[in-house]
Design a protein around this motif. Structure first.
Motif, mmCIF file in Angstrom:
data_model
loop_
_atom_site.group_PDB
_atom_site.id
_atom_site.type_symbol
_atom_site.label_atom_id
_atom_site.label_comp_id
_atom_site.label_asym_id
_atom_site.label_seq_id
_atom_site.Cartn_x
_atom_site.Cartn_y
_atom_site.Cartn_z
ATOM 1 N N ALA A 14 0.963 -1.084 -0.044
ATOM 2 C CA ALA A 14 0.008 -0.012 -0.051
ATOM 3 C C ALA A 14 0.959 1.285 0.035
ATOM 4 C CB ALA A 14 -0.938 -0.185 1.276
ATOM 5 N N THR A 15 1.982 1.228 -0.947
ATOM 6 C CA THR A 15 2.951 2.347 -0.919
ATOM 7 C C THR A 15 2.670 3.701 -1.738
ATOM 8 O OG1 THR A 15 4.014 0.825 -2.282
ATOM 9 C CG2 THR A 15 4.787 0.873 -0.108
ATOM 10 N N ASP A 38 2.591 17.371 -6.803
ATOM 11 C CA ASP A 38 1.819 17.581 -5.708
ATOM 12 C C ASP A 38 1.861 16.485 -4.784
ATOM 13 O OD1 ASP A 38 -0.114 16.425 -6.471
ATOM 14 O OD2 ASP A 38 -1.509 17.841 -6.413
ATOM 15 N N ASN A 39 2.587 15.443 -5.069
ATOM 16 C CA ASN A 39 2.550 14.058 -4.481
ATOM 17 C C ASN A 39 3.385 14.552 -2.980
ATOM 18 O OD1 ASN A 39 2.165 11.604 -6.929
ATOM 19 N ND2 ASN A 39 0.961 13.183 -6.266
ATOM 20 N N GLY A 42 6.906 10.589 -0.418
ATOM 21 C CA GLY A 42 7.312 9.080 -0.215
ATOM 22 C C GLY A 42 6.545 8.608 -1.317
ATOM 23 N N SER A 43 6.043 9.136 -2.426
ATOM 24 C CA SER A 43 5.348 8.507 -3.493
ATOM 25 C C SER A 43 6.466 7.972 -4.712
ATOM 26 C CB SER A 43 4.477 9.469 -4.221
ATOM 27 O OG SER A 43 3.449 9.931 -3.423
ATOM 28 N N ASP A 46 8.267 2.559 -4.493
ATOM 29 C CA ASP A 46 9.102 1.478 -4.098
ATOM 30 C C ASP A 46 8.232 0.085 -3.991
ATOM 31 O OD1 ASP A 46 10.574 3.493 -3.360
ATOM 32 O OD2 ASP A 46 10.932 3.002 -1.149
ATOM 33 N N HIS A 210 -0.130 14.980 -10.436
ATOM 34 C CA HIS A 210 -1.118 14.673 -9.343
ATOM 35 C C HIS A 210 -1.494 13.251 -9.110
ATOM 36 C CE1 HIS A 210 -4.371 15.753 -6.485
ATOM 37 N NE2 HIS A 210 -5.049 15.205 -7.642
ATOM 38 N N ALA A 238 -3.146 -2.412 -2.892
ATOM 39 C CA ALA A 238 -4.346 -1.761 -2.709
ATOM 40 C C ALA A 238 -4.096 -0.482 -2.984
ATOM 41 C CB ALA A 238 -5.206 -2.063 -1.490
ATOM 42 N N GLY A 239 -4.730 0.526 -3.475
ATOM 43 C CA GLY A 239 -4.617 1.827 -3.654
ATOM 44 C C GLY A 239 -3.696 2.441 -4.780
ATOM 45 N N GLY A 240 -2.985 3.485 -4.323
ATOM 46 C CA GLY A 240 -2.143 4.028 -5.580
ATOM 47 C C GLY A 240 -1.126 3.150 -6.147
ATOM 48 N N ASN A 254 -12.213 9.315 -6.442
ATOM 49 C CA ASN A 254 -11.951 7.824 -6.597
ATOM 50 C C ASN A 254 -10.540 7.677 -6.233
ATOM 51 O OD1 ASN A 254 -14.385 7.834 -7.623
ATOM 52 N ND2 ASN A 254 -13.903 7.056 -9.805
ATOM 53 N N GLY A 255 -9.568 8.097 -5.758
ATOM 54 C CA GLY A 255 -8.439 7.865 -5.211
ATOM 55 C C GLY A 255 -8.728 7.329 -3.922
ATOM 56 N N LEU A 256 -9.179 8.151 -3.230
ATOM 57 C CA LEU A 256 -9.428 7.677 -1.575
ATOM 58 C C LEU A 256 -10.263 6.571 -1.508
ATOM 59 C CD1 LEU A 256 -9.457 11.183 0.134
ATOM 60 C CD2 LEU A 256 -7.731 9.348 0.440
ATOM 61 N N THR A 257 -11.339 6.673 -2.524
ATOM 62 C CA THR A 257 -12.306 5.471 -2.436
ATOM 63 C C THR A 257 -11.561 4.115 -2.920
ATOM 64 O OG1 THR A 257 -14.071 7.066 -3.449
ATOM 65 C CG2 THR A 257 -14.688 4.541 -3.436
HETATM 66 C C1 LIG Z 1 -2.603 16.751 -3.382
HETATM 67 C C2 LIG Z 1 -3.536 15.691 -3.313
HETATM 68 C C3 LIG Z 1 -4.872 15.921 -3.331
HETATM 69 C C4 LIG Z 1 -5.628 14.746 -3.452
HETATM 70 N N1 LIG Z 1 -7.096 15.059 -2.978
HETATM 71 C C5 LIG Z 1 -7.702 13.654 -3.139
HETATM 72 C C6 LIG Z 1 -9.187 13.918 -3.009
HETATM 73 O O1 LIG Z 1 -9.687 15.002 -2.609
HETATM 74 N N2 LIG Z 1 -9.834 12.854 -3.173
HETATM 75 C C7 LIG Z 1 -9.366 11.687 -3.451
HETATM 76 O O2 LIG Z 1 -10.272 10.530 -3.690
HETATM 77 N N3 LIG Z 1 -8.232 11.515 -3.489
HETATM 78 C C8 LIG Z 1 -7.249 12.645 -3.485
HETATM 79 N N4 LIG Z 1 -5.951 12.360 -3.832
HETATM 80 C C9 LIG Z 1 -5.486 10.920 -4.072
HETATM 81 C C10 LIG Z 1 -5.171 10.263 -2.870
HETATM 82 O O3 LIG Z 1 -4.720 10.915 -1.852
HETATM 83 C C11 LIG Z 1 -4.784 8.914 -3.254
HETATM 84 O O4 LIG Z 1 -5.372 8.060 -4.096
HETATM 85 C C12 LIG Z 1 -4.675 8.133 -1.844
HETATM 86 O O5 LIG Z 1 -3.996 8.819 -0.718
HETATM 87 C C13 LIG Z 1 -3.795 6.742 -2.093
HETATM 88 O O6 LIG Z 1 -3.539 6.007 -0.967
HETATM 89 P P1 LIG Z 1 -2.688 5.161 -0.667
HETATM 90 O O7 LIG Z 1 -2.732 4.627 0.720
HETATM 91 O O8 LIG Z 1 -2.839 4.084 -1.716
HETATM 92 O O9 LIG Z 1 -1.132 5.920 -1.048
HETATM 93 P P2 LIG Z 1 -0.789 6.951 -0.244
HETATM 94 O O10 LIG Z 1 -1.989 7.685 0.548
HETATM 95 O O11 LIG Z 1 0.314 7.581 -1.058
HETATM 96 O O12 LIG Z 1 0.201 6.394 1.085
HETATM 97 C C14 LIG Z 1 1.300 5.546 0.862
HETATM 98 C C15 LIG Z 1 2.349 5.692 1.931
HETATM 99 O O13 LIG Z 1 3.153 4.508 1.772
HETATM 100 C C16 LIG Z 1 4.581 5.221 2.110
HETATM 101 N N5 LIG Z 1 5.707 4.358 1.450
HETATM 102 C C17 LIG Z 1 5.960 4.629 0.109
HETATM 103 N N6 LIG Z 1 7.104 3.844 0.045
HETATM 104 C C18 LIG Z 1 7.572 3.508 1.254
HETATM 105 C C19 LIG Z 1 8.491 2.608 1.828
HETATM 106 N N7 LIG Z 1 9.399 2.059 1.022
HETATM 107 N N8 LIG Z 1 8.254 2.255 3.252
HETATM 108 C C20 LIG Z 1 7.581 2.986 4.134
HETATM 109 N N9 LIG Z 1 6.739 3.620 3.550
HETATM 110 C C21 LIG Z 1 6.513 3.814 2.173
HETATM 111 C C22 LIG Z 1 4.407 6.710 1.540
HETATM 112 O O14 LIG Z 1 5.351 7.489 2.022
HETATM 113 C C23 LIG Z 1 2.867 6.977 1.989
HETATM 114 O O15 LIG Z 1 2.778 7.503 3.334
HETATM 115 C C24 LIG Z 1 -5.231 13.463 -3.741
HETATM 116 C C25 LIG Z 1 -3.857 13.206 -3.939
HETATM 117 C C26 LIG Z 1 -2.917 14.387 -4.029
HETATM 118 C C27 LIG Z 1 -1.415 14.375 -3.942
#
Ligand SMILES: Cc1cc2nc3c(=O)[nH]c(=O)nc-3n(C[C@H](O)[C@H](O)[C@H](O)COP(=O)(O)OP(=O)(O)OC[C@H]3O[C@@H](n4cnc5c(N)ncnc54)[C@H](O)[C@@H]3O)c2cc1C
Length: 275
Positions: A14-15, A38-39, A42-43, A46, A210, A238-240, A254-257
């Protein structure tokens, strides 16, 4: 320093995406290389790299989504949330796209303008409706000289070095469309905010990476698939970090969903698994 963790039931990746990895953006979407993002720092993709090393398949890696921010050396984010509140014009002061188009269409349209230049124009009704955080950022950039405000369209055009007659015509036509949407254009789909009273606002936009919609290929249970389409035992994502959910555009919300829904699914899968 690497840390080693013994996982009994499997591993969930879930990175997040890879928008902050210049190397991965250069590899998969070279047309966006060197753009700011704007990420979070940590994006860096990895999890993607680790899974690929295990033979995981990826998909949609070229689907890098950009948004328009203020062209500025300062890291202050201003994003007008609704496309109903502003217009884009090129350096001739002409509107060139419906601002509510899908993100990839907008980015293509912006990049095809002369020198890829695009300006965001709005007026007092938009400014007065901004949320407090966006307004604060806007005023910080106004003070910094990256965002501009003027009492008339002509004065704003002079500051932004845009042809005043074209800009005035673009705004007039947009206002006509806002009042009487006709048969085409974004004001059919949403009530448009009039740009009919000063102060008028504008700034040059710059594209920022983005969202990286590509990533690991997964199935409906979040199992990471190899290049033959078979699940890699004990590996979920899962996720991004995944690439099988959004296609070319991750629509707003949809990113958060995706992260929440698929996160729950893979959590249930992994906790029930007996490897
Ligand atoms: C500025 C901005 C605004 C957004 N606004 C919205 C919105 O309004 N609505 C919406 O639905 N989506 C929005 N998104 C998208 C949404 O933030 C992402 O889709 C969502 O955060 C993905 O969740 P995730 O947990 O998969 O990844 P992330 O939230 O990116 O979390 C992954 C985590 O893993 C960590 N990580 C990575 N590699 C490693 C490693 N090797 N070791 C340890 N940790 C690691 C990262 O540092 C990070 O903390 C936005 C994105 C951005 C950038």
């Amino acid at each position: 320093m690497p840390r080693f963790v013994s996982a009994r039931n499997g591993v969930i990746l879930a990175t997040g995406g890879f928008g902050a990895s210049d190397a991965l953006v250069r590899q998969w979407a070279p047309e966006f290389a060197s753009l700011p993002t704007d990420n979070s720092p940590g994006s860096t993709g990895d999890g993607l790299k680790m899974a690929e090393a295990l033979g995981a398949a990826v998909e949609g890696m070229g689907n890098v989504m950009c948004v328009t921010g203020v062209k500025s050396r300062r890291n202050i984010a201003v994003r007008l949330a609704s496309p109903a509140d502003f217009i884009y014009v090129n350096d001739s002061g002409k509107r060139f796209v419906e601002e509510n188009e899908a993100q990839d269409t907008l980015v293509t349209a912006i990049r095809s303008q002369h020198d890829g230049r695009c300006f965001v124009i709005f007026a007092s009704k938009t400014e007065s409706g901004l949320d407090p955080l966006t307004r604060k950022s806007l005023y910080r950039l106004l003070v910094a000289g990256d965002v501009f405000s003027a009492p008339s369209v002509e004065k704003l055009a002079a500051i932004l070095k845009l042809p005043a007659d074209n800009l005035a015509r673009s705004i007039r036509r947009y206002n006509e469309m806002a009042v009487q949407p006709g048969r085409v254009g974004k004001c059919l789909a949403m009530p448009c905010t009039l740009l009919d009273s000063g102060p008028y606002w504008g700034y040059e936009a710059s594209l920022k990476i983005h969202y990286t919609a590509g990533g690991l290929r997964i199935d409906g249970k979040g199992r990471v698939l190899n290049k033959k389409g078979r699940p890699i035992p004990g590996l979920w994502a899962a996720g991004g970090v995944t690439g099988s959910v959004h296609g070319a555009n991750c629509t707003s919300g949809n990113g958060l969903t995706d992260a929440f829904v698929m996160g729950r699914i893979v959590g249930e899968q992994a906790s029930a698994a007996r490897l």
